[in-house]
Design an enzyme around this catalytic site. Structure first.
Site, short mmCIF file in Angstrom:
data_model
loop_
_atom_site.label_atom_id
_atom_site.label_comp_id
_atom_site.label_asym_id
_atom_site.label_seq_id
_atom_site.Cartn_x
_atom_site.Cartn_y
_atom_site.Cartn_z
N HIS A 189 0.85 4.06 8.87
CA HIS A 189 1.54 2.79 9.03
C HIS A 189 2.96 2.84 8.47
O HIS A 189 3.88 2.22 9.02
CB HIS A 189 0.73 1.63 8.43
CG HIS A 189 0.91 1.40 6.97
ND1 HIS A 189 0.24 2.14 6.01
CD2 HIS A 189 1.68 0.52 6.29
CE1 HIS A 189 0.58 1.70 4.82
NE2 HIS A 189 1.46 0.72 4.97
N ALA A 244 0.82 -1.21 0.00
CA ALA A 244 0.00 0.00 0.00
C ALA A 244 0.85 1.27 0.00
O ALA A 244 0.51 2.25 -0.66
CB ALA A 244 -0.94 -0.01 1.20
N GLU A 245 1.95 1.27 0.77
CA GLU A 245 2.79 2.48 0.87
C GLU A 245 4.27 2.09 0.93
O GLU A 245 4.64 1.12 1.59
CB GLU A 245 2.47 3.29 2.14
CG GLU A 245 1.02 3.69 2.27
CD GLU A 245 0.70 5.00 1.61
OE1 GLU A 245 1.63 5.66 1.11
OE2 GLU A 245 -0.49 5.38 1.63
N THR A 246 5.08 2.89 0.24
CA THR A 246 6.53 2.83 0.40
C THR A 246 7.00 4.18 0.95
O THR A 246 6.64 5.23 0.41
CB THR A 246 7.23 2.54 -0.94
OG1 THR A 246 6.85 1.23 -1.40
CG2 THR A 246 8.75 2.58 -0.79
#
Length: 262
Positions: free
Chosen positions: A73, A45-47
């Protein structure tokens, strides 16, 4: 050039739980299109990418599609990476971000993140989103994200999305939160993003910038325990502080690797 990549599960005390984020330390910023390609390649979902600036850490977050203004997160994952893997000395980490300076206090194995409060207000839900839901909400509010309030935890767990209808709208950079009072906690939630490669985000720290003030007022309490009841499940310990919220959680390192850019 060779870069190190850390994958960390956030808002959980065990591997394969919570929300996976990738963390990439940099000496200097890469072009935005390259960071987007890296985020897409990572397929989470996220880097998070960060550059040390002495007393502060400059932090940016990318989904496989866009750069985000705030991500809980991946911030927690970055703090965990700094403290447990990169030997960061201080127990207070200051991140410089698009949402201003964000402080993270490390207490043993818990990360307490000081984030902006985003109280949602009553709003109307776009027809395509309303039609995409198999269970209709009893209240609709909005801050960055839509906040849909339901009767109970069972409804939250049973919500299904008709993605063809849901994807008719672009909420860049927001999403849709569904929430209700919890059975064994103060409140539960789930989070969905239209037109994103990952429809349901497993645990969404930034969504709690709206959920905390909403439920703090509704339940008349400042300290709250929340569960994000996705398949991976996330645990969040929350505090309402007026114009700020504190979101706390744990993390586990899953993998460490390298990638190369020519």
């Amino acid at each position: 050039m060779t870069y190190t990549l850390y994958q960390i599960d956030a808002f959980t005390d065990h591997t394969f739980g919570g929300n996976p984020a990738c963390v990439v330390p940099l000496e200097a910023w890469l072009p935005e299109d390259i960071m987007l390609k890296i985020a897409k390649e990572n397929a989470v979902a996220e880097t998070a990418f960060f550059v040390s600036k002495g007393d502060k850490i400059h932090l940016r977050w990318f989904t496989p599609e866009i750069e985000m203004d705030l991500c809980g997160h991946a911030t927690l994952a970055t703090a965990h990476c700094l403290k447990t893997l990169l030997n960061y000395k201080s127990d207070k980490i200051i991140f410089e971000t698009l949402s201003g300076d964000l402080n993270v206090l490390v207490q043993k194995d818990t990360y307490k993140m000081d984030f902006p409060s985003r109280m949602p207000t009553a709003d109307n839900l776009p027809e395509s989103i309303l039609k995409s839901l198999n269970i209709k909400p009893k209240e609709v509010l909005k801050a960055r994200d839509y906040v849909l309030v339901y009767e109970n935890e069972t409804e939250i767990r049973n919500i299904k999305i008709d993605r063809q209808l849901f994807d008719e709208i672009n909420l860049d950079p927001g999403g849709v939160i569904v929430t209700a009072i919890g059975d064994a906690c103060d409140f539960v939630s789930r989070f969905f993003t239209p037109q994103a490669s990952i429809l349901e985000d497993p645990v969404t720290g930034s969504a709690h910038c709206s959920l905390i003030p909403f439920w703090a007022e509704r339940l008349n309490k400042k300290d709250l325990y929340a569960l994000q009841v996705s398949e991976r499940m996330g645990k969040l310990y929350c505090e309402d502080k007026g114009n700020r919220v504190v979101i706390s959680g744990k993390a586990k390192t899953y993998s460490i690797g390298h990638f190369w850019i020519e």
